[in-house]
Design an enzyme around this catalytic site. Structure first.
Site, mmCIF file in Angstrom:
data_model
loop_
_atom_site.group_PDB
_atom_site.id
_atom_site.type_symbol
_atom_site.label_atom_id
_atom_site.label_comp_id
_atom_site.label_asym_id
_atom_site.label_seq_id
_atom_site.Cartn_x
_atom_site.Cartn_y
_atom_site.Cartn_z
ATOM 1 N N SER A 135 -1.453 6.888 4.411
ATOM 2 C CA SER A 135 -2.925 7.078 4.438
ATOM 3 C C SER A 135 -3.276 6.337 5.334
ATOM 4 O O SER A 135 -2.489 5.164 5.979
ATOM 5 C CB SER A 135 -4.497 6.851 3.533
ATOM 6 O OG SER A 135 -5.178 6.113 4.284
ATOM 7 N N TYR A 162 -7.850 0.523 -1.658
ATOM 8 C CA TYR A 162 -7.086 2.308 -1.771
ATOM 9 C C TYR A 162 -6.062 1.835 -0.937
ATOM 10 O O TYR A 162 -4.975 2.203 -0.816
ATOM 11 C CB TYR A 162 -8.308 2.985 -1.579
ATOM 12 C CG TYR A 162 -7.347 4.571 -1.054
ATOM 13 C CD1 TYR A 162 -6.803 5.414 -1.960
ATOM 14 C CD2 TYR A 162 -7.503 4.618 0.243
ATOM 15 C CE1 TYR A 162 -5.973 6.735 -1.316
ATOM 16 C CE2 TYR A 162 -6.665 5.933 0.768
ATOM 17 C CZ TYR A 162 -6.445 6.573 0.019
ATOM 18 O OH TYR A 162 -5.454 7.914 0.316
#
Length: 330
Positions: A135, A162
Site C-alpha cells: 500500500s 494498517y
C-alpha cells in the site's frame, strides 16, 4: 489458448474483493486457470462480494475455495494439490480508520495471512512468483516531491496500524526471499477506485450519500489529495508484474498509481458533475492515521512493463457512477 495461458493455475487471494475479482477476470481472459480464495467476511456488504464471485463462477477455468488466508495448513494444501506456481495475493484487512477499532483483524489477515502465503510459496514445487498487495500508506505522511514518491523513499514511519502491517509484510517477504530464494513482488497501490469498488472508499461512500440526500463528511478541511488510480490501470500493472518476476529469487516493491494526484475538493466536484447533484458537505478535521497527500512515481513499473495509466479521474468517476446506478437501481 490465449497468451499467458498455462496448465498450472494462478492462485488469487481476495478473489471476492475489488482488485482480486478484477485481476481474476483479466487472467481468465488471457486463458489462465484461476483458483480464487476468499473468506467473504462482513467487513463490508457480503452481498457485493458474492455478486463479484457469481460473475467469476460463470467463467470457464475458475474454481473457488472459501478459506481464511491465516489458516496456513489449508492454504498450503490448496497450493500443493493444485500444483500452484504463481500467486497473486490480494486478500487483506483493509481500511485505515477501521484499524483503530479492530487492530487484531489486521494482525490475523495482514501478518499471519501473509506468512501463510510465504510458507505455501516456499514449499511449492517449482514455484515461480509471489505477487502481493502492499500500500502507498507505507510511506507515511510526507511532503510530495515534483516526481512523486519513489520506491527508495524511506518507509519507516507508518501513520496507521494498517500501514504498519503492510510494511511488515514487505519486510517479511524480503527476509523470505533472502533465505529461500523465490521471486516476490510487492505492489504499493495508490487509492484504487472504479466499478465494483469498496463501499468504505470515499468515491463509493460519497456517491451513496449524495444520491440518498445525506451529507458527506470531508476530512482534513478538504485539503487532502490522492493519487486516484482506476481499476483497469491497476490490473494492467498487476498482470504486467506477474509475468515479469525478478531474477535470482529476488524481492522488489513497485508503485502502482496514476501519478496525477487530485485534491479532495476537486474529486468531489467531479462526482457532483457525474451525479448531477451538489453534495451537502460537513467539514471535519484530519482523522488519526490519515495522510495529507499521495503521489506515485511509477517510473520503475513503466520501465518493467510499459505501464501507462489511461483513465483520468473525470472519466473514471463517470464509469463508476454508471455502474453504481445500474447495480443499485430499485
Amino acid at each position: 489458448m490465449a497468451v499467458g495461458g498455462r496448465a498450472d493455475p494462478v492462485l488469487v487471494t481476495g478473489a471476492a474483493g475489488f482488485i482480486g475479482h478484477a485481476v481474476a477476470h483479466r487472467l481468465l481472459e488471457r486463458g489462465e486457470r484461476v483458483i480464487g480464495v476468499d473468506i467473504v467476511n462482513d467487513y463490508y456488504d457480503p452481498a457485493l462480494k458474492e455478486a463479484r464471485l457469481s460473475m467469476l463462477s460463470n467463467r470457464a477455468g475458475f474454481t473457488f475455495e472459501r478459506a481464511d488466508i491465516a489458516d496456513a495448513a489449508r492454504i498450503a494444501q490448496i497450493v500443493k494439490q493444485a500444483g500452484v506456481k504463481r500467486i497473486v495475493h490480494l486478500a487483506a484487512q483493509a481500511g485505515v480508520r477501521y484499524s483503530l477499532e479492530n487492530p487484531f483483524a489486521y494482525q490475523r489477515s495482514n501478518l499471519q495471512g501473509h506468512l501463510s502465503m510465504l510458507e505455501a510459496s516456499r514449499h511449492a514445487v517449482g514455484f515461480e512468483h509471489l505477487v502481493y498487495a502492499s500500500s502507498s500508506s507505507v510511506y507515511g505522511d510526507k511532503p510530495m516531491g515534483g516526481e512523486g514518491l519513489g520506491e527508495d523513499e524511506a518507509a519507516s514511519s507508518p501513520a496507521s496500524l494498517y500501514a504498519a502491517t503492510k510494511r511488515s509484510g514487505e519486510l517479511m517477504s524480503h527476509s523470505y526471499s533472502h533465505l529461500y530464494r523465490f521471486p516476490q513482488t510487492g505492489l504499493r497501490f495508490f487509492t484504487v477506485y472504479g466499478p465494483w469498488g469498496r463501499p468504505d472508499m470515499a468515491i463509493f461512500d460519497f456517491t451513496r450519500k449524495i444520491l440518498s440526500g445525506q451529507p458527506i463528511e470531508v476530512y482534513g478541511g478538504g485539503r487532502m489529495a490522492r493519487d486516484f488510480t482506476y481499476i483497469d490501470d491497476v490490473v494492467d500493472g498487476v498482470i504486467g508484474a506477474l509475468y515479469r518476476p525478478p531474477g535470482d529469487g529476488g524481492h522488489r516493491v513497485l508503485n502502482i498509481g496514476n501519478s496525477h494526484p487530485v485534491g479532495l475538493m476537486d474529486m468531489i466536484r467531479s462526482l457532483e458533475r457525474a451525479l448531477g447533484r451538489e453534495a451537502d458537505k460537513i467539514m471535519r478535521p484530519m482523522q488519526p492515521g490519515d495522510v495529507t497527500a499521495t503521489f506515485a512515481d511509477v517510473s520503475r513499473l513503466k520501465a518493467l512493463t510499459g505501464y501507462r495509466p489511461r483513465v483520468m479521474l473525470e472519466e473514471g468517476i463517470t464509469r463508476f457512477v454508471e455502474w453504481y446506478q445500474d447495480f443499485y437501481r430499485p
